[in-house]
Motif scaffolding. Structure first.
Motif, PDB file in Angstrom:
ATOM      1  N   ASN A 115       0.802  -1.227   0.000  1.00 37.18           N
ATOM      2  CA  ASN A 115       0.000   0.000   0.000  1.00 37.18           C
ATOM      3  C   ASN A 115       0.834   1.276   0.000  1.00 37.18           C
ATOM      4  O   ASN A 115       0.376   2.320   0.464  1.00 37.18           O
ATOM      5  CB  ASN A 115      -0.977   0.031   1.191  1.00 37.18           C
ATOM      6  CG  ASN A 115      -1.991  -1.081   1.087  1.00 37.18           C
ATOM      7  OD1 ASN A 115      -2.423  -1.440  -0.005  1.00 37.18           O
ATOM      8  ND2 ASN A 115      -2.359  -1.640   2.216  1.00 37.18           N
ATOM      9  N   THR A 137       0.340  -4.058  -5.184  1.00 38.56           N
ATOM     10  CA  THR A 137      -0.882  -4.360  -4.449  1.00 38.56           C
ATOM     11  C   THR A 137      -0.928  -5.846  -4.126  1.00 38.56           C
ATOM     12  O   THR A 137      -0.091  -6.623  -4.595  1.00 38.56           O
ATOM     13  CB  THR A 137      -2.133  -3.913  -5.238  1.00 38.56           C
ATOM     14  OG1 THR A 137      -3.272  -3.951  -4.373  1.00 38.56           O
ATOM     15  CG2 THR A 137      -2.379  -4.794  -6.456  1.00 38.56           C
ATOM     16  N   GLY A 192      -6.357  -6.039  -3.752  1.00 35.14           N
ATOM     17  CA  GLY A 192      -6.185  -4.863  -4.598  1.00 35.14           C
ATOM     18  C   GLY A 192      -6.248  -5.199  -6.076  1.00 35.14           C
ATOM     19  O   GLY A 192      -6.855  -4.459  -6.872  1.00 35.14           O
TER      20      GLY A 192
END
Length: 199
Positions: free
Chosen positions: A177, A188, A192
């Motif tokens: 992140n 990610t 994600g």
């Protein structure tokens, strides 16, 4: 008559555009594309570091090139690459994988490799996992993420080359992140990547 020397900004842009074409059309990595572009644009002239475009500048030109010349193919290729990668990440879920690179920042294409980082206290555990999956692999150049270097192996998965780096679990929080200096996402996890596919 003196040879014309373009302004520095124009030269940087010209190099970035040449590098972007090499990345988009030939699948070169950023470093190789930039070196080749410098040679094609500047010849044998040695350039100061500040006259060479950054990866962010080259990435902007890759996006522009893809939008102009590859708009009918690149989005589908990117989706295919993300779907294949998500399947592999689910298989590697025990190691809490992070994916980074072109398929995260949106410039991925049929030429792009898959770059993953997994987490284990013992990197041999990852080797054993690959062997148990009957996946042939070789040591390769180290994986680089967020300025840190990690030992890595390379193998093929569904006709794509994968570079799989291994880090310790304690390093995961500091890597996940994070955004680039321009604010764009460059890595990610499974959740994600799923969101990127659903977007």
């Amino acid at each position: 008559m003196d040879e014309f020397t373009p302004p520095e900004d124009d030269l940087r842009r010209e190099i970035a555009m040449a590098a972007a074409r090499l990345i988009a059309e030939d699948g070169l990595d950023y470093g190789s594309a930039c070196n080749q572009a410098v040679r094609s644009v500047a010849g044998r002239e040695r350039l100061a570091r500040d006259r060479i475009p950054s990866h962010a500048e080259i990435q902007d030109e890759v996006r522009a090139y893809q939008a102009l010349f590859l708009a009918d193919t690149q989005p589908g290729e990117l989706r295919d690459l993300r779907e294949i990668t998500l399947q592999l990440m689910h298989k590697l879920a025990h190691f809490e994988p992070i994916v980074y690179g072109a398929l995260v920042n949106g410039t991925g294409s049929a030429h792009s490799d898959i770059h993953l980082l997994v987490f284990s206290d013992d990197e041999k555990e990852v080797d054993y996992w690959l062997l148990n999956q009957n996946m042939a692999f070789d040591a390769c150049e180290d994986a680089l993420l967020a300025g840190k270097v990690f030992p890595a192996v390379a193998f093929q998965w569904k006709n794509r080359w994968v570079q799989l780096g291994v880090a310790s679990p304690a390093q995961r929080r500091g890597l996940l992140n994070r955004s680039s200096s321009e604010g764009s996402m460059f890595q990610t996890d499974i959740a994600g990547l799923t969101r990127l596919l659903e977007a």
